[in-house]
Design a protein around this motif. Sequence first.
Motif, PDB file in Angstrom:
ATOM      1  N   THR A 167       0.832  -1.203   0.000  1.00  0.00           N
ATOM      2  CA  THR A 167       0.000   0.000   0.000  1.00  0.00           C
ATOM      3  C   THR A 167       0.866   1.252   0.000  1.00  0.00           C
ATOM      4  O   THR A 167       1.794   1.382   0.803  1.00  0.00           O
ATOM      5  CB  THR A 167      -0.909   0.020   1.238  1.00  0.00           C
ATOM      6  OG1 THR A 167      -1.719  -1.157   1.231  1.00  0.00           O
ATOM      7  CG2 THR A 167      -1.805   1.250   1.238  1.00  0.00           C
ATOM      8  N   SER A 168       0.573   2.174  -0.899  1.00  0.00           N
ATOM      9  CA  SER A 168       1.297   3.432  -0.966  1.00  0.00           C
ATOM     10  C   SER A 168       0.564   4.477  -0.139  1.00  0.00           C
ATOM     11  O   SER A 168      -0.594   4.801  -0.419  1.00  0.00           O
ATOM     12  CB  SER A 168       1.423   3.909  -2.417  1.00  0.00           C
ATOM     13  OG  SER A 168       1.968   5.198  -2.465  1.00  0.00           O
ATOM     14  N   VAL A 169       1.226   4.982   0.893  1.00  0.00           N
ATOM     15  CA  VAL A 169       0.610   5.988   1.761  1.00  0.00           C
ATOM     16  C   VAL A 169       0.249   7.234   0.971  1.00  0.00           C
ATOM     17  O   VAL A 169      -0.855   7.773   1.089  1.00  0.00           O
ATOM     18  CB  VAL A 169       1.564   6.339   2.923  1.00  0.00           C
ATOM     19  CG1 VAL A 169       1.030   7.535   3.709  1.00  0.00           C
ATOM     20  CG2 VAL A 169       1.742   5.138   3.839  1.00  0.00           C
ATOM     21  N   MET A 170       1.168   7.701   0.135  1.00  0.00           N
ATOM     22  CA  MET A 170       0.938   8.945  -0.599  1.00  0.00           C
ATOM     23  C   MET A 170      -0.226   8.816  -1.573  1.00  0.00           C
ATOM     24  O   MET A 170      -1.080   9.706  -1.664  1.00  0.00           O
ATOM     25  CB  MET A 170       2.209   9.362  -1.341  1.00  0.00           C
ATOM     26  CG  MET A 170       2.108  10.694  -2.050  1.00  0.00           C
ATOM     27  SD  MET A 170       3.687  11.269  -2.727  1.00  0.00           S
ATOM     28  CE  MET A 170       4.533  11.771  -1.215  1.00  0.00           C
ATOM     29  N   ILE A 171      -0.286   7.710  -2.291  1.00  0.00           N
ATOM     30  CA  ILE A 171      -1.358   7.528  -3.265  1.00  0.00           C
ATOM     31  C   ILE A 171      -2.687   7.284  -2.568  1.00  0.00           C
ATOM     32  O   ILE A 171      -3.745   7.742  -3.015  1.00  0.00           O
ATOM     33  CB  ILE A 171      -1.016   6.364  -4.218  1.00  0.00           C
ATOM     34  CG1 ILE A 171       0.227   6.716  -5.033  1.00  0.00           C
ATOM     35  CG2 ILE A 171      -2.177   6.048  -5.138  1.00  0.00           C
ATOM     36  CD1 ILE A 171       0.718   5.604  -5.908  1.00  0.00           C
ATOM     37  N   GLU A 172      -2.651   6.560  -1.438  1.00  0.00           N
ATOM     38  CA  GLU A 172      -3.871   6.315  -0.670  1.00  0.00           C
ATOM     39  C   GLU A 172      -4.454   7.631  -0.162  1.00  0.00           C
ATOM     40  O   GLU A 172      -5.666   7.843  -0.202  1.00  0.00           O
ATOM     41  CB  GLU A 172      -3.555   5.394   0.504  1.00  0.00           C
ATOM     42  CG  GLU A 172      -4.772   4.892   1.253  1.00  0.00           C
ATOM     43  CD  GLU A 172      -5.574   3.846   0.501  1.00  0.00           C
ATOM     44  OE1 GLU A 172      -6.704   3.552   0.933  1.00  0.00           O
ATOM     45  OE2 GLU A 172      -5.076   3.350  -0.523  1.00  0.00           O
ATOM     46  N   VAL A 173      -3.600   8.522   0.309  1.00  0.00           N
ATOM     47  CA  VAL A 173      -4.065   9.823   0.791  1.00  0.00           C
ATOM     48  C   VAL A 173      -4.608  10.660  -0.363  1.00  0.00           C
ATOM     49  O   VAL A 173      -5.661  11.299  -0.255  1.00  0.00           O
ATOM     50  CB  VAL A 173      -2.924  10.557   1.516  1.00  0.00           C
ATOM     51  CG1 VAL A 173      -3.315  12.013   1.785  1.00  0.00           C
ATOM     52  CG2 VAL A 173      -2.582   9.864   2.818  1.00  0.00           C
ATOM     53  N   ALA A 174      -3.892  10.668  -1.493  1.00  0.00           N
ATOM     54  CA  ALA A 174      -4.327  11.470  -2.642  1.00  0.00           C
ATOM     55  C   ALA A 174      -5.683  11.016  -3.176  1.00  0.00           C
ATOM     56  O   ALA A 174      -6.474  11.825  -3.661  1.00  0.00           O
ATOM     57  CB  ALA A 174      -3.277  11.391  -3.748  1.00  0.00           C
ATOM     58  N   SER A 175      -5.945   9.713  -3.069  1.00  0.00           N
ATOM     59  CA  SER A 175      -7.204   9.184  -3.594  1.00  0.00           C
ATOM     60  C   SER A 175      -8.325   9.190  -2.564  1.00  0.00           C
ATOM     61  O   SER A 175      -9.427   8.722  -2.843  1.00  0.00           O
ATOM     62  CB  SER A 175      -6.987   7.755  -4.114  1.00  0.00           C
ATOM     63  OG  SER A 175      -6.495   6.906  -3.086  1.00  0.00           O
ATOM     64  N   GLY A 176      -8.060   9.679  -1.365  1.00  0.00           N
ATOM     65  CA  GLY A 176      -9.126   9.847  -0.385  1.00  0.00           C
ATOM     66  C   GLY A 176      -9.134   8.883   0.758  1.00  0.00           C
ATOM     67  O   GLY A 176      -9.825   9.099   1.742  1.00  0.00           O
TER      68      GLY A 176
END
Length: 249
Positions: free
Chosen positions: A137-146
Amino acid sequence: MLLLMFFFLTKAFFLVLVALFCLAAFQAVGVVFAALLDMLAYPRLQRSVNLPCLGTVPLTGLLATAPALVVVLIWAAFQSSTWAWVLQDFMGVALMALILRQCRLPSLKVASILLPLCFLYDVFWVFIQPLLTKGGTSVMIEVASGGAAHERIPMLIIVPSFFGLPGYTMLGFGDIVLPGLLIVYTRLCDCTNALQQSTKLTSWQGYFVPTVCAYAIGLLLTYGALLLDLGGRHGQPALLYLPFWSGQE
């Protein structure tokens, strides 16, 4: 802040982020509209008015609050619509312009330390961190996608994906503001040099234009890497591609 949003990005936290974004964007869009009114240079607008509790306020700034409030309220009410990205990008650009207007790099030495550290930060969270977590799981991408809120955070520049691909292409504010600090610094250096030499600064003199062109090349490389799925099917760290070009001059 990134980890905080990753672990606690609930619906309530998302609404707080939206409220803070709207508040900051209202100020930034108001500054943009006020600047446009100043450019019109109507004599009747070049004056100030006295308001209770606020004191003396420029008339252009007062007039700009109404359209700024309308833009922010329309986006807040229809942010899930397919066309809302236009208003979000406008608000985001105005906000970043205000940040770059207020925040300046004091020296090239500071830029030489700050930007490489941000480069390492971006590379770590996109490429290395997913290798250290279960499931990749990518923290940055998870945050960017909500994340758990399933809502796209507003601190992004978003445009529909190119070539008929589904979804949106997203670019974080940091990928614009951080290199933008260096670009603003080069402009200040150009203006200072021209003033010291008592010469008129043209558009193609100095470091500003080459740096802007280098930044554009870096963004094109980022989107190219995204389309080619370099390093896997996930986001690309824009700060990975920008330093190699913006530092050439």
